[in-house]
Design a protein around this motif. Structure first.
Motif, PDB file in Angstrom:
ATOM      1  N   ARG A   7     -10.850  -2.844  -1.406  1.00 53.88           N
ATOM      2  CA  ARG A   7      -9.648  -3.681  -1.525  1.00 53.88           C
ATOM      3  C   ARG A   7      -9.543  -4.295  -2.920  1.00 53.88           C
ATOM      4  N   ASP A   8     -10.668  -4.697  -3.500  1.00 57.15           N
ATOM      5  CA  ASP A   8     -10.646  -5.259  -4.859  1.00 57.15           C
ATOM      6  C   ASP A   8     -10.186  -4.204  -5.864  1.00 57.15           C
ATOM      7  N   ALA A   9     -10.683  -2.975  -5.715  1.00 55.27           N
ATOM      8  CA  ALA A   9     -10.290  -1.896  -6.628  1.00 55.27           C
ATOM      9  C   ALA A   9      -8.812  -1.576  -6.492  1.00 55.27           C
ATOM     10  N   ILE A  10      -8.317  -1.592  -5.268  1.00 55.14           N
ATOM     11  CA  ILE A  10      -6.893  -1.335  -5.045  1.00 55.14           C
ATOM     12  C   ILE A  10      -6.049  -2.447  -5.660  1.00 55.14           C
ATOM     13  N   ASP A  11      -6.481  -3.691  -5.494  1.00 56.64           N
ATOM     14  CA  ASP A  11      -5.747  -4.819  -6.093  1.00 56.64           C
ATOM     15  C   ASP A  11      -5.698  -4.692  -7.619  1.00 56.64           C
ATOM     16  N   ARG A  12      -6.830  -4.289  -8.218  1.00 56.80           N
ATOM     17  CA  ARG A  12      -6.855  -4.144  -9.681  1.00 56.80           C
ATOM     18  C   ARG A  12      -5.882  -3.046 -10.127  1.00 56.80           C
ATOM     19  N   LEU A  13      -5.851  -1.935  -9.397  1.00 53.47           N
ATOM     20  CA  LEU A  13      -4.919  -0.861  -9.744  1.00 53.47           C
ATOM     21  C   LEU A  13      -3.468  -1.337  -9.664  1.00 53.47           C
ATOM     22  N   GLU A  14      -3.163  -2.104  -8.649  1.00 54.07           N
ATOM     23  CA  GLU A  14      -1.793  -2.608  -8.508  1.00 54.07           C
ATOM     24  C   GLU A  14      -1.435  -3.544  -9.653  1.00 54.07           C
ATOM     25  N   GLN A  15      -2.379  -4.367 -10.070  1.00 52.90           N
ATOM     26  CA  GLN A  15      -2.117  -5.285 -11.187  1.00 52.90           C
ATOM     27  C   GLN A  15      -1.965  -4.522 -12.501  1.00 52.90           C
ATOM     28  N   LEU A  62       2.274  -0.873  -9.447  1.00 50.82           N
ATOM     29  CA  LEU A  62       2.676   0.035  -8.374  1.00 50.82           C
ATOM     30  C   LEU A  62       1.894  -0.258  -7.105  1.00 50.82           C
ATOM     31  N   PRO A  63       2.488  -0.010  -5.941  1.00 53.64           N
ATOM     32  CA  PRO A  63       1.744  -0.180  -4.698  1.00 53.64           C
ATOM     33  C   PRO A  63       0.647   0.872  -4.585  1.00 53.64           C
ATOM     34  N   ALA A  64      -0.504   0.476  -4.042  1.00 52.32           N
ATOM     35  CA  ALA A  64      -1.628   1.391  -3.895  1.00 52.32           C
ATOM     36  C   ALA A  64      -2.280   1.169  -2.541  1.00 52.32           C
ATOM     37  N   THR A  65      -2.852   2.233  -1.996  1.00 50.94           N
ATOM     38  CA  THR A  65      -3.534   2.131  -0.715  1.00 50.94           C
ATOM     39  C   THR A  65      -4.438   3.338  -0.517  1.00 50.94           C
ATOM     40  N   ASP A  66      -5.376   3.225   0.397  1.00 50.54           N
ATOM     41  CA  ASP A  66      -6.129   4.368   0.895  1.00 50.54           C
ATOM     42  C   ASP A  66      -5.471   4.730   2.214  1.00 50.54           C
ATOM     43  N   VAL A  67      -4.798   5.869   2.274  1.00 50.80           N
ATOM     44  CA  VAL A  67      -3.982   6.202   3.444  1.00 50.80           C
ATOM     45  C   VAL A  67      -4.822   6.407   4.698  1.00 50.80           C
ATOM     46  N   LEU A  68      -6.094   6.785   4.548  1.00 48.76           N
ATOM     47  CA  LEU A  68      -6.941   6.989   5.718  1.00 48.76           C
ATOM     48  C   LEU A  68      -7.511   5.669   6.243  1.00 48.76           C
ATOM     49  N   ARG A  69      -7.756   4.722   5.347  1.00 49.88           N
ATOM     50  CA  ARG A  69      -8.336   3.431   5.777  1.00 49.88           C
ATOM     51  C   ARG A  69      -7.265   2.423   6.145  1.00 49.88           C
ATOM     52  N   TYR A  70      -6.172   2.400   5.378  1.00 52.42           N
ATOM     53  CA  TYR A  70      -5.201   1.321   5.526  1.00 52.42           C
ATOM     54  C   TYR A  70      -3.791   1.802   5.864  1.00 52.42           C
ATOM     55  N   GLY A  71      -3.620   3.093   6.067  1.00 51.16           N
ATOM     56  CA  GLY A  71      -2.309   3.611   6.426  1.00 51.16           C
ATOM     57  C   GLY A  71      -1.442   3.928   5.218  1.00 51.16           C
ATOM     58  N   ALA A  72      -0.362   4.657   5.477  1.00 49.00           N
ATOM     59  CA  ALA A  72       0.502   5.146   4.395  1.00 49.00           C
ATOM     60  C   ALA A  72       1.836   4.422   4.313  1.00 49.00           C
ATOM     61  N   MET A 103      -8.770   7.377  -2.905  1.00 47.58           N
ATOM     62  CA  MET A 103      -9.873   7.725  -2.027  1.00 47.58           C
ATOM     63  C   MET A 103     -10.955   6.681  -2.254  1.00 47.58           C
ATOM     64  N   SER A 104     -11.271   5.923  -1.206  1.00 45.62           N
ATOM     65  CA  SER A 104     -12.285   4.863  -1.346  1.00 45.62           C
ATOM     66  C   SER A 104     -13.512   5.156  -0.492  1.00 45.62           C
ATOM     67  N   ARG A 105     -13.637   6.423  -0.094  1.00 48.21           N
ATOM     68  CA  ARG A 105     -14.768   6.820   0.747  1.00 48.21           C
ATOM     69  C   ARG A 105     -16.100   6.386   0.140  1.00 48.21           C
ATOM     70  N   GLY A 106     -16.954   5.764   0.952  1.00 51.98           N
ATOM     71  CA  GLY A 106     -18.274   5.341   0.486  1.00 51.98           C
ATOM     72  C   GLY A 106     -18.321   3.932  -0.060  1.00 51.98           C
ATOM     73  N   LEU A 107     -17.168   3.324  -0.309  1.00 52.64           N
ATOM     74  CA  LEU A 107     -17.137   1.951  -0.813  1.00 52.64           C
ATOM     75  C   LEU A 107     -17.002   0.976   0.342  1.00 52.64           C
ATOM     76  N   PRO A 108     -17.697  -0.152   0.300  1.00 54.33           N
ATOM     77  CA  PRO A 108     -17.487  -1.188   1.315  1.00 54.33           C
ATOM     78  C   PRO A 108     -16.040  -1.666   1.275  1.00 54.33           C
ATOM     79  N   GLU A 140      -0.389  12.318   5.633  1.00 54.65           N
ATOM     80  CA  GLU A 140      -0.350  10.965   6.178  1.00 54.65           C
ATOM     81  C   GLU A 140       1.028  10.324   5.964  1.00 54.65           C
ATOM     82  N   LEU A 141       1.670  10.639   4.847  1.00 57.81           N
ATOM     83  CA  LEU A 141       3.051  10.179   4.649  1.00 57.81           C
ATOM     84  C   LEU A 141       3.967  10.805   5.705  1.00 57.81           C
TER      85      LEU A 141
END
Length: 361
Positions: free
Chosen positions: A328-336, A340-350, A318-323, A182-183
């Motif tokens: 997005r909340d889990a990604i925000d927590r990881l970034e905090q 570091l920037p975080a994303t699900d490349v399949l759901r939100y792009g790379a 990988m956020s497969r199966g999560l609403p 995806e990158l």
């Protein structure tokens, strides 16, 4: 593998609650070369639709090889990922039938069909070819000898202006190949010309090149990886190296370390499954925190290259199966937690990860 343009994918018995990783990868990134999928339990359906691959080319699922031959394939690709080296008798029978029908066979199994006398004889009768993707690259084991007779392996610095990125993970099967592909897609969208180095059988089936590091003799993993990544850096300013395993995985840490030291990356992308709490195949072995995994990967990189500032530049989840809101909340927590920037490349792009790994201009 690049020459095959009409592939039949055999996945019989492997389409369970979590479908074959090989099938998913091939249909996600090489669907235009696939004419049919063989799985009797899903015969008559569309493979892309069953897998939920939006925008993918419709691909019919058939019950057996005889039905697949009606689609005029030029190769049979085996979408199986057994942990051991044995081959299921049914699958071996299908391989023999395919070879007798003149189809090339592309296998990512540890079992080597090129060493199977019956398979070799069948291929010889029809001119079919056997491609064992995990074939050990013996030709890369040989090195020149210095004047004192000792074998020499050079860990050469990559071409000035090139930048190498390696995917590492908190576990095996955590999206490392997908993240790099995806990158690559995002980089191509910006007019760049990235190189993708496949290090596992699925990545090789998709890209047509690379090396399956888990089929390399352990003494040579570092040097083989060094060579293929060095060659890629000669041609590409951005080199994206597929990762394998995880340093914190008791079964697969060795191949990860060989990749880390052999690839000599400039930066790392950490891949993490948000829903996983223990490492694959070992439910009693808990995952360390993401921050701890970042720490051990950065430390391990410095064991060999203490002067290089190799760091984790971003996190691919990988956020497969999560609403969507939970993801997005889990990604925000990881970034905090990591900064570091975080994303699900399949759901939100790379794109966010690509911005993080590209060197400043």
């Amino acid at each position: 593998m690049k020459q095959h343009k009409r592939i039949a994918v055999l996945v019989e018995g492997e389409w369970g609650p979590r479908p074959s990783k090989t099938l998913t990868g091939v249909l996600r990134y090489r669907a235009h070369d696939v004419v049919t999928v063989i799985e009797s339990g899903y015969a008559g359906q569309d493979a892309a639709e069953v897998l939920g691959l939006e925008g993918a080319t419709p691909i019919p699922v058939v019950a057996d090889l005889a039905a697949a031959l009606e689609h005029e394939p030029d190769a049979l690709l085996l979408a199986d990922e057994p942990v051991g080296s044995a081959v299921d008798p049914y699958w071996r029978e299908q391989v023999l039938t395919a070879l007798e029908s003149g189809l090339d066979v592309v296998s990512g199994l540890h079992y080597q069909f090129a060493d199977d006398a019956e398979a070799v004889a069948a291929a010889a009768r029809t001119g079919a070819r056997i491609q064992d993707v995990r074939r050990p690259p013996h030709e890369l084991y040989f090195t020149d000898f210095a004047a004192d007779g000792r074998p020499v392996v050079h860990y050469r610095e990559h071409r000035a202006g090139s930048h190498t990125v390696l995917a590492v993970g908190t576990d095996c099967s955590s999206g490392k190949m997908t993240t790099m592909l995806e990158l690559r897609r995002a980089a191509l969208g910006r007019g760049l010309a990235p190189g993708f180095v496949a290090t596992g059988q699925v990545g090789m089936m998709i890209s047509g090149g690379g090396v399956a590091v888990d089929g390399v003799m352990s003494d040579f993993v570092n040097s083989v990886v060094e060579q293929v990544v060095f060659d890629a850096a000669q041609e590409h300013d951005l080199v994206l190296v597929e990762g394998q395993g995880a340093l914190n995985h008791p079964r697969y840490s060795a191949v990860t370390l060989g990749l880390l030291h052999g690839a000599r990356p400039d930066s790392l992308v950490l891949c993490h499954d948000l829903r996983r709490e223990s490492v694959g195949l070992l439910p009693g072995h808990s995952l360390p925190s993401v921050r701890r995994v970042i720490e051990i990967n950065e430390q391990a990189a410095r064991w060999v290259w203490p002067d290089d500032a190799c760091r984790v530049a971003g996190i691919s989840v990988m956020s497969r199966g999560l609403p969507d809101d939970e993801a997005r909340d889990a990604i925000d927590r990881l970034e905090q937690e990591t900064g570091l920037p975080a994303t699900d490349v399949l759901r939100y792009g790379a794109d966010r990860l690509l911005d993080a790994v590209l060197p400043p201009r």
